[in-house]
Design an enzyme around this catalytic site. Structure first.
Site, short mmCIF file in Angstrom:
data_model
loop_
_atom_site.label_atom_id
_atom_site.label_comp_id
_atom_site.label_asym_id
_atom_site.label_seq_id
_atom_site.Cartn_x
_atom_site.Cartn_y
_atom_site.Cartn_z
N ALA A 15 -15.44 37.62 -16.70
CA ALA A 15 -15.82 36.95 -17.94
C ALA A 15 -16.22 37.89 -19.07
O ALA A 15 -16.63 37.43 -20.13
CB ALA A 15 -16.98 35.99 -17.66
N SER A 16 -16.08 39.19 -18.87
CA SER A 16 -16.50 40.11 -19.92
C SER A 16 -15.42 40.33 -20.98
O SER A 16 -15.70 40.90 -22.04
CB SER A 16 -16.91 41.46 -19.32
N ARG A 17 -14.20 39.88 -20.71
CA ARG A 17 -13.12 40.08 -21.68
C ARG A 17 -11.93 39.21 -21.29
O ARG A 17 -11.90 38.59 -20.24
CB ARG A 17 -12.69 41.55 -21.74
N VAL A 48 -16.45 41.65 -7.18
CA VAL A 48 -16.05 40.50 -6.39
C VAL A 48 -15.33 40.88 -5.10
O VAL A 48 -15.14 40.05 -4.21
CB VAL A 48 -15.17 39.53 -7.20
N TYR A 141 0.16 44.20 -7.83
CA TYR A 141 -0.22 43.01 -8.59
C TYR A 141 0.57 41.79 -8.11
O TYR A 141 -0.01 40.72 -7.86
CB TYR A 141 0.03 43.26 -10.07
N ALA A 144 -0.59 40.70 -4.66
CA ALA A 144 -1.91 40.07 -4.71
C ALA A 144 -1.83 38.64 -5.22
O ALA A 144 -2.50 37.74 -4.70
CB ALA A 144 -2.84 40.89 -5.60
#
Length: 211
Positions: A15-17, A48, A141, A144
């Site tokens: 949630a920081s960006r 996380v 990526y 995942a």
């Protein structure tokens, strides 16, 4: 008609960006109490991919805000842009841990309280990379996000009938740091016409999965 979210508590990772920040802001605008989570520069800090960090996050959020009923797993990294033979194994594994294992750990931490409450929403942010024909350069990526999709399907099946749902969405390509890097690579040079500007992202882009 949108559901009334006033007073409900949501956790948003990453949630920081970027997309995570936009989602957190949109949920707050709808009256939710939001616990923004990031590795740094957020009200609640946590890695996380680390089970101990997630356990501490659970304790901190529940002590300060009570039991959340909405979880948005938006934390993610793009990982190494390299062929498997050339890439850094540590970076490859880190991508899997944050993008796939992270949502498992955070979901596991909070879903019990949602089930007990009889209502909850878990939304995992995936990517079109999980749907494309595999190509070179970004295997961590893509792998995942495929794993995240399948995990969400299993989770949804487990939660059937509990009042808690689990969904996965991908918001499309967005203008952020890693897309700038991709524009210099031939395989991704056509992204421009399909990139979503974060300034245009609205609550309606993901609200169907929360309601």
């Amino acid at each position: 008609k949108h559901m009334d979210f006033t007073g409900k508590t949501a956790i948003v990772t990453g949630a920081s960006r970027g997309v995570g920040q936009k989602i957190a802001d949109a949920l707050e605008e709808r009256g939710m109490v939001v616990a923004p989570v990031a590795r740094r520069a957020a009200r609640f800090t946590a890695d996380v991919s680390d089970p101990a960090d997630v356990a501490h996050l659970k304790a901190a959020v529940e002590a300060e805000l009570g039991q959340p009923t909405v979880l948005i797993n938006a934390a993610g990294i793009f990982g190494p842009i390299a062929l498997v033979k050339d890439g850094d194994p540590k970076e490859w594994v880190e991508t899997i841990m944050i993008d796939a294992v992270g949502p498992y750990l955070v979901s596991r931490a909070f879903l019990g309280g949602m089930v007990d409450a009889g209502w909850g929403r878990i939304v995992n942010l995936s990517s079109a990379a999980s749907l494309h024909t595999p190509g070179p350069m970004n295997s961590a990526y893509g792998t995942a996000k495929v794993a995240l999709n399948q995990f969400t399907r299993h989770l949804a099946a487990e939660l059937e009938g509990t009042g808690v749902t689990a969904n996965v969405i991908h918001p499309g390509d967005v203008k952020k740091v890693f897309t700038t890097r991709l524009h210099f690579m031939p395989r991704f040079s056509n992204l421009g016409a399909n990139v979503l500007d974060l300034r245009e992202l609205t609550f309606t882009d993901f609200s169907v999965n929360v309601c």
